[in-house]
Design a protein around this motif. Sequence first.
Motif, PDB file in Angstrom:
ATOM      1  N   ALA A  37     -87.049  45.755  25.725  1.00 11.97           N
ATOM      2  CA  ALA A  37     -86.481  44.501  25.226  1.00 11.97           C
ATOM      3  C   ALA A  37     -87.611  43.533  24.892  1.00 11.97           C
ATOM      4  O   ALA A  37     -88.583  43.404  25.641  1.00 11.97           O
ATOM      5  N   ALA A  38     -87.484  42.862  23.756  1.00 11.37           N
ATOM      6  CA  ALA A  38     -88.481  41.896  23.319  1.00 11.37           C
ATOM      7  C   ALA A  38     -87.745  40.783  22.568  1.00 11.37           C
ATOM      8  O   ALA A  38     -86.543  40.605  22.745  1.00 11.37           O
ATOM      9  N   PHE A  39     -88.460  40.023  21.738  1.00  2.72           N
ATOM     10  CA  PHE A  39     -87.793  38.926  21.038  1.00  2.72           C
ATOM     11  C   PHE A  39     -88.421  38.706  19.674  1.00  2.72           C
ATOM     12  O   PHE A  39     -89.495  39.217  19.345  1.00  2.72           O
ATOM     13  N   ASN A  40     -87.717  37.929  18.836  1.00  7.02           N
ATOM     14  CA  ASN A  40     -88.232  37.510  17.542  1.00  7.02           C
ATOM     15  C   ASN A  40     -87.885  36.049  17.315  1.00  7.02           C
ATOM     16  O   ASN A  40     -86.855  35.562  17.799  1.00  7.02           O
ATOM     17  N   VAL A  41     -88.732  35.341  16.569  1.00  7.35           N
ATOM     18  CA  VAL A  41     -88.499  33.936  16.255  1.00  7.35           C
ATOM     19  C   VAL A  41     -89.241  33.612  14.967  1.00  7.35           C
ATOM     20  O   VAL A  41     -90.285  34.206  14.684  1.00  7.35           O
ATOM     21  N   GLY A  42     -88.697  32.703  14.162  1.00  4.69           N
ATOM     22  CA  GLY A  42     -89.404  32.383  12.929  1.00  4.69           C
ATOM     23  C   GLY A  42     -88.647  31.453  12.005  1.00  4.69           C
ATOM     24  O   GLY A  42     -87.679  30.790  12.388  1.00  4.69           O
ATOM     25  N   LEU A  43     -89.113  31.427  10.741  1.00  7.94           N
ATOM     26  CA  LEU A  43     -88.597  30.549   9.704  1.00  7.94           C
ATOM     27  C   LEU A  43     -87.867  31.368   8.645  1.00  7.94           C
ATOM     28  O   LEU A  43     -88.243  32.511   8.364  1.00  7.94           O
ATOM     29  N   THR A  44     -86.826  30.780   8.050  1.00  2.00           N
ATOM     30  CA  THR A  44     -86.055  31.460   7.015  1.00  2.00           C
ATOM     31  C   THR A  44     -85.940  30.564   5.781  1.00  2.00           C
ATOM     32  O   THR A  44     -86.077  29.343   5.863  1.00  2.00           O
ATOM     33  N   LEU A  45     -85.668  31.208   4.654  1.00  2.02           N
ATOM     34  CA  LEU A  45     -85.442  30.504   3.399  1.00  2.02           C
ATOM     35  C   LEU A  45     -84.330  31.223   2.645  1.00  2.02           C
ATOM     36  O   LEU A  45     -84.320  32.459   2.585  1.00  2.02           O
ATOM     37  N   ASP A  46     -83.399  30.462   2.085  1.00  2.00           N
ATOM     38  CA  ASP A  46     -82.284  31.029   1.316  1.00  2.00           C
ATOM     39  C   ASP A  46     -82.276  30.365  -0.054  1.00  2.00           C
ATOM     40  O   ASP A  46     -82.020  29.164  -0.168  1.00  2.00           O
TER      41      ASP A  46
END
Length: 223
Positions: free
Chosen positions: A74-83
């Motif tokens: 188990a780990a994680f992800n995080v970040g920025l998005t653009l649509d």
Amino acid sequence: MKKIIFLAICLFTVGTVSAQDYYGPRHRPRRYVRQERPHNRYNDNQVKVGITGGLNLANSLDAYDSRFSSSTIAAFNVGLTLDVPVTNYFSFAPELLFSQKGFSADLENAHFTERTNYIDVPLLAKFRLVPGFNFLIGPQLTFLTSQQDTYRDFGSNAITRFNGHEGDQSYVAGVIGVSFDINRNVEIRGRYNIDLARNASNEADLPDFRNQVWQIGLGFKFQ
């Protein structure tokens, strides 16, 4: 006398009809009611930036070694998005993510765990299949930033940790996923991504492998 009364009645009748005609409905000022179109919360053609975060269930695939059997970590992800909407039913959705990956494995005389940190850049096509439900697919550029390997020796029960590659590997992965819009600004996300090329290992006991990651999380979008 009767003629005068009859004439008076006629004049009164004509005056009443004239008054009703003057003050009647056709002379009443019309009231205009402004009707607003109902807002469709899903067909929003504005560019949106956002943030996302969630859980990674990471493992390896295609080890090509009969001695090697890996397990999920188990780990994680995080970040920025653009649509960036192109039409009402299609948009370009690039992202910039920090994502942890890796796997664990039982070797002949030890238990091994590898945890790696990547910068992932998905370049996704987003299709709105029905209002609020989206399908995503596309390539992903992934850059290794750090790696930590942990050995636990079954005989001595000693634990050894050391750093592996740092910033010297990059890969191309494939991504497929779905998202559900809870409202205009919040979505639930589910993804699967897999490296399209094998990772070359410098360890004699470890075969080449490919990262595969199941992801689930939340996205928050802002205009």
